[in-house]
Scaffold this motif. Structure first.
Motif, short mmCIF file in Angstrom:
data_model
loop_
_atom_site.label_atom_id
_atom_site.label_comp_id
_atom_site.label_asym_id
_atom_site.label_seq_id
_atom_site.Cartn_x
_atom_site.Cartn_y
_atom_site.Cartn_z
N VAL A 1 -3.07 3.96 10.71
CA VAL A 1 -3.55 3.27 9.51
C VAL A 1 -2.55 2.21 9.05
O VAL A 1 -2.92 1.09 8.71
N ALA A 2 -1.28 2.58 9.05
CA ALA A 2 -0.25 1.63 8.61
C ALA A 2 -0.22 0.40 9.51
O ALA A 2 -0.16 -0.74 9.02
N GLU A 3 -0.27 0.61 10.81
CA GLU A 3 -0.25 -0.52 11.74
C GLU A 3 -1.47 -1.41 11.55
O GLU A 3 -1.37 -2.65 11.60
N LEU B 1 -1.04 -3.48 8.30
CA LEU B 1 -0.06 -4.55 8.47
C LEU B 1 -0.63 -5.67 9.33
O LEU B 1 -0.43 -6.85 9.04
N LYS B 2 -1.37 -5.29 10.37
CA LYS B 2 -1.99 -6.31 11.23
C LYS B 2 -3.03 -7.10 10.46
O LYS B 2 -3.24 -8.29 10.71
N ALA B 3 -3.69 -6.46 9.48
CA ALA B 3 -4.72 -7.13 8.69
C ALA B 3 -4.13 -8.08 7.66
O ALA B 3 -4.87 -8.84 7.04
N GLY B 4 -2.81 -8.01 7.42
CA GLY B 4 -2.18 -8.96 6.51
C GLY B 4 -1.38 -8.37 5.38
O GLY B 4 -0.72 -9.12 4.63
N VAL C 1 0.84 -1.19 0.00
CA VAL C 1 0.00 0.00 0.00
C VAL C 1 0.88 1.24 0.00
O VAL C 1 1.91 1.29 0.68
N LEU C 2 0.43 2.25 -0.74
CA LEU C 2 1.03 3.59 -0.65
C LEU C 2 0.06 4.46 0.12
O LEU C 2 -1.10 4.62 -0.28
N LEU C 3 0.52 5.04 1.23
CA LEU C 3 -0.33 5.86 2.09
C LEU C 3 0.20 7.29 2.10
O LEU C 3 1.32 7.54 2.56
N LEU C 4 -0.60 8.21 1.59
CA LEU C 4 -0.29 9.64 1.63
C LEU C 4 -1.12 10.27 2.74
O LEU C 4 -2.33 10.43 2.61
N GLU C 5 -0.47 10.61 3.84
CA GLU C 5 -1.15 11.20 4.99
C GLU C 5 -0.14 12.03 5.78
O GLU C 5 0.92 11.51 6.18
N ASP C 6 -0.45 13.31 6.02
CA ASP C 6 0.53 14.18 6.69
C ASP C 6 0.29 14.31 8.19
O ASP C 6 1.05 15.01 8.87
N ASP C 7 -0.72 13.62 8.72
CA ASP C 7 -0.91 13.55 10.17
C ASP C 7 -0.13 12.34 10.67
O ASP C 7 -0.54 11.20 10.42
N PRO C 8 0.99 12.55 11.38
CA PRO C 8 1.84 11.40 11.77
C PRO C 8 1.10 10.35 12.58
O PRO C 8 1.29 9.14 12.35
N ALA C 9 0.26 10.78 13.53
CA ALA C 9 -0.44 9.80 14.37
C ALA C 9 -1.41 8.97 13.55
O ALA C 9 -1.48 7.74 13.70
N LEU C 10 -2.17 9.62 12.67
CA LEU C 10 -3.12 8.88 11.84
C LEU C 10 -2.40 7.98 10.85
O LEU C 10 -2.81 6.83 10.62
N SER C 11 -1.33 8.48 10.27
CA SER C 11 -0.56 7.68 9.32
C SER C 11 -0.03 6.41 9.99
O SER C 11 -0.12 5.31 9.43
N GLU C 12 0.48 6.57 11.21
CA GLU C 12 1.01 5.40 11.93
C GLU C 12 -0.11 4.42 12.26
O GLU C 12 0.06 3.20 12.12
N LEU D 1 -11.01 -1.40 6.00
CA LEU D 1 -10.60 -2.71 5.49
C LEU D 1 -11.62 -3.26 4.50
O LEU D 1 -11.25 -3.84 3.47
N ALA D 2 -12.91 -3.09 4.80
CA ALA D 2 -13.94 -3.60 3.90
C ALA D 2 -13.91 -2.85 2.57
O ALA D 2 -14.11 -3.46 1.51
#
Length: 273
Positions: A41-43, A46-49, A28-39, A138-139
């Motif tokens: 979503v990424a986590e 990754l947890k989803a697979g 996935v490529l994630l463009l998000e400038d809010d560090p907390a939200l970016s982290e 995710l859905a």
């Protein structure tokens, strides 16, 4: 309130956990400038697979990454410093790079109808307003990945699920039991649209907001009581399916079951066959 049977991890299995097979090996490529939200979503991805999530906070960096890597999914915020997410997507769609045709979801605080239309016309495949729950995200991603698979198949091809044959082109649902003559399941246009969305997901969860967006198309806004409206329609649809398909037996009804709190699944009747 939705009174349908829930999917249980110790019984039929959790369909959100089952999505990990679809996400495995994908990036996935994630463009998000809010560090907390970016982290976050990424986590969650990754947890989803998902195998990898590349995080960037500027549109220019997103274009560079997409030019070098074939991403399976793009998640883009609109309000970013420098090149915003919508302009980034427009430029990406105009290239022949490895990610130019990747499914793109806009994830943004700009949730007005005009802004959603701008995003969809600008190349987005889906548009989500912040805040959005993890299950909804995710859905929605799973729905886009399913569509990329279906693009390789003939348009309007029949969907088979156990003894059911759904024909999108003819807008019919048939029950074909062994040793019996096939018969049509009588559905209203809205009921057929709901069944089509759920059966197309092939045992994977569809959120109620996704159902609303795709089936209640005559509405141009999301009412506060949309969940109650959906629950009432689903309850009636469950009864209709049970009345017209009693041959399946009590253990398979209801055919439409709840997945966690805000999602629905049409049972995968091919499991174990």
């Amino acid at each position: 309130m939705d009174s349908g049977q829930d999917f249980r991890p110790d019984a039929d299995g959790d369909p959100f956990i089952a999505l990990s097979a679809m996400f495995a090996g994908r990036n996935v490529l994630l463009l998000e400038d809010d560090p907390a939200l970016s982290e976050h979503v990424a986590e969650r991805l990754l947890k989803a697979g998902f195998a990898a999530v590349d995080r960037v906070d500027r549109g220019e960096a997103a274009l560079e990454a997409a030019a070098a890597t074939a991403y399976d999914v793009l998640i883009l915020d609109r309000l970013t410093a420098g090149l915003d997410g919508l302009e980034t997507l427009k430029r990406l769609r105009g290239t022949s790079g490895p990610s130019s045709d990747a499914p793109a979801l806009m994830l943004t605080a700009l949730g007005g109808e005009r802004q959603k239309v701008e995003g969809l016309l600008g190349g987005a495949d889906d548009y989500l307003s912040k805040p959005v729950g993890d299950e909804e995200l995710l859905a929605r991603i799973a729905a886009q990945l399913r569509r990329t698979v279906r693009h390789a198949k003939p348009a309007g091809a029949d969907i088979l699920n156990g003894p059911f044959r759904l024909s999108p082109g003819a807008r019919t649902l048939k029950l074909e039991m062994p040793g019996q003559a096939p018969h049509l399941i009588d559905l209203s246009p809205l009921e057929f649209a709901i069944v089509c969305e759920l059966m197309s997901a092939r045992g994977q969860p569809v959120t109620k907001q996704m159902l609303w967006d795709r089936c209640w198309v005559e509405w141009n806004f999301l009412p506060d009581n949309f969940v109650n409206i959906i629950d009432a329609r689903i309850s009636a649809l469950r009864r209709r399916l049970k009345e017209q398909a009693p041959e399946l037996g009590e253990d398979l009804h209801p055919l439409i079951v709840s997945a966690r709190s805000q999602s629905l699944v049409f049972r995968d009747l091919d499991i174990g066959r």
